[in-house]
Motif scaffolding. Structure first.
Motif, mmCIF file in Angstrom:
data_model
loop_
_atom_site.group_PDB
_atom_site.id
_atom_site.type_symbol
_atom_site.label_atom_id
_atom_site.label_comp_id
_atom_site.label_asym_id
_atom_site.label_seq_id
_atom_site.Cartn_x
_atom_site.Cartn_y
_atom_site.Cartn_z
ATOM 1 N N ARG A 34 0.296 6.871 -9.326
ATOM 2 C CA ARG A 34 -0.235 6.123 -8.176
ATOM 3 C C ARG A 34 0.678 4.944 -7.834
ATOM 4 O O ARG A 34 0.882 4.633 -6.665
ATOM 5 N N CYS A 37 3.631 5.958 -5.570
ATOM 6 C CA CYS A 37 3.382 6.675 -4.320
ATOM 7 C C CYS A 37 4.457 6.288 -3.319
ATOM 8 O O CYS A 37 4.819 5.121 -3.195
ATOM 9 N N CYS A 39 4.359 7.216 0.052
ATOM 10 C CA CYS A 39 3.952 7.437 1.444
ATOM 11 C C CYS A 39 4.319 6.226 2.288
ATOM 12 O O CYS A 39 4.620 5.144 1.780
ATOM 13 N N CYS A 42 2.297 2.953 1.560
ATOM 14 C CA CYS A 42 2.631 2.249 0.324
ATOM 15 C C CYS A 42 4.008 1.598 0.416
ATOM 16 O O CYS A 42 4.218 0.497 -0.081
ATOM 17 N N HIS A 80 -6.918 7.318 -1.990
ATOM 18 C CA HIS A 80 -5.572 7.503 -1.462
ATOM 19 C C HIS A 80 -5.110 8.932 -1.686
ATOM 20 O O HIS A 80 -5.148 9.426 -2.803
HETATM 21 ZN ZN LIG Z 1 0.724 5.875 -0.742
#
Ligand SMILES: [Zn+2]
Length: 103
Positions: A34, A37, A39, A42, A80
């Motif tokens: 996590r 991440c 993405c 983030c 998420h």
């Molecule tokens: Zn993310």
């Protein structure tokens, strides 16, 4: 590039075990996954805050979806689920130190 032959998600211990088809086995904590991440949300948060993501050690991986033939999309207990983890990126996470948690 090796691909996973088996994924084992251990919710209690908070670890994902990946058996790769080249015979290697990798154990990654849900916290580490996590925290890394990639993405857009983030990445933006980290850019704006100028620090790494802050993630609770209670975070759990709640779902795994294959993405084409190149990676996984992971769902987490904080809701998420946008992060995509391509195979080479997952392999590289073995080199990354476990996040530390300070209260
Ligand atoms: Zn993310």
């Amino acid at each position: 590039m090796p691909t996973p032959s088996k994924l084992t998600n251990q919710i209690n211990s908070g670890q994902l075990t990946i058996d790769w088809d080249d015979g290697t086995q990798q154990v990654l904590s849900h916290l580490l996954l996590r925290s890394h991440c990639q993405c857009a949300d983030c990445k933006k948060w980290q850019r704006d805050a100028r620090q790494a993501l802050v993630v609770s050690p209670e975070i759990r991986l709640t779902g795994i979806e294959p993405v084409g033939h190149y990676g996984l999309q992971l769902h987490f207990s904080d809701g998420h689920k946008r992060g995509i983890y391509p195979w080479p990126y997952l392999r590289g996470l073995s080199e990354v130190p476990e996040p530390t948690w300070e209260r």
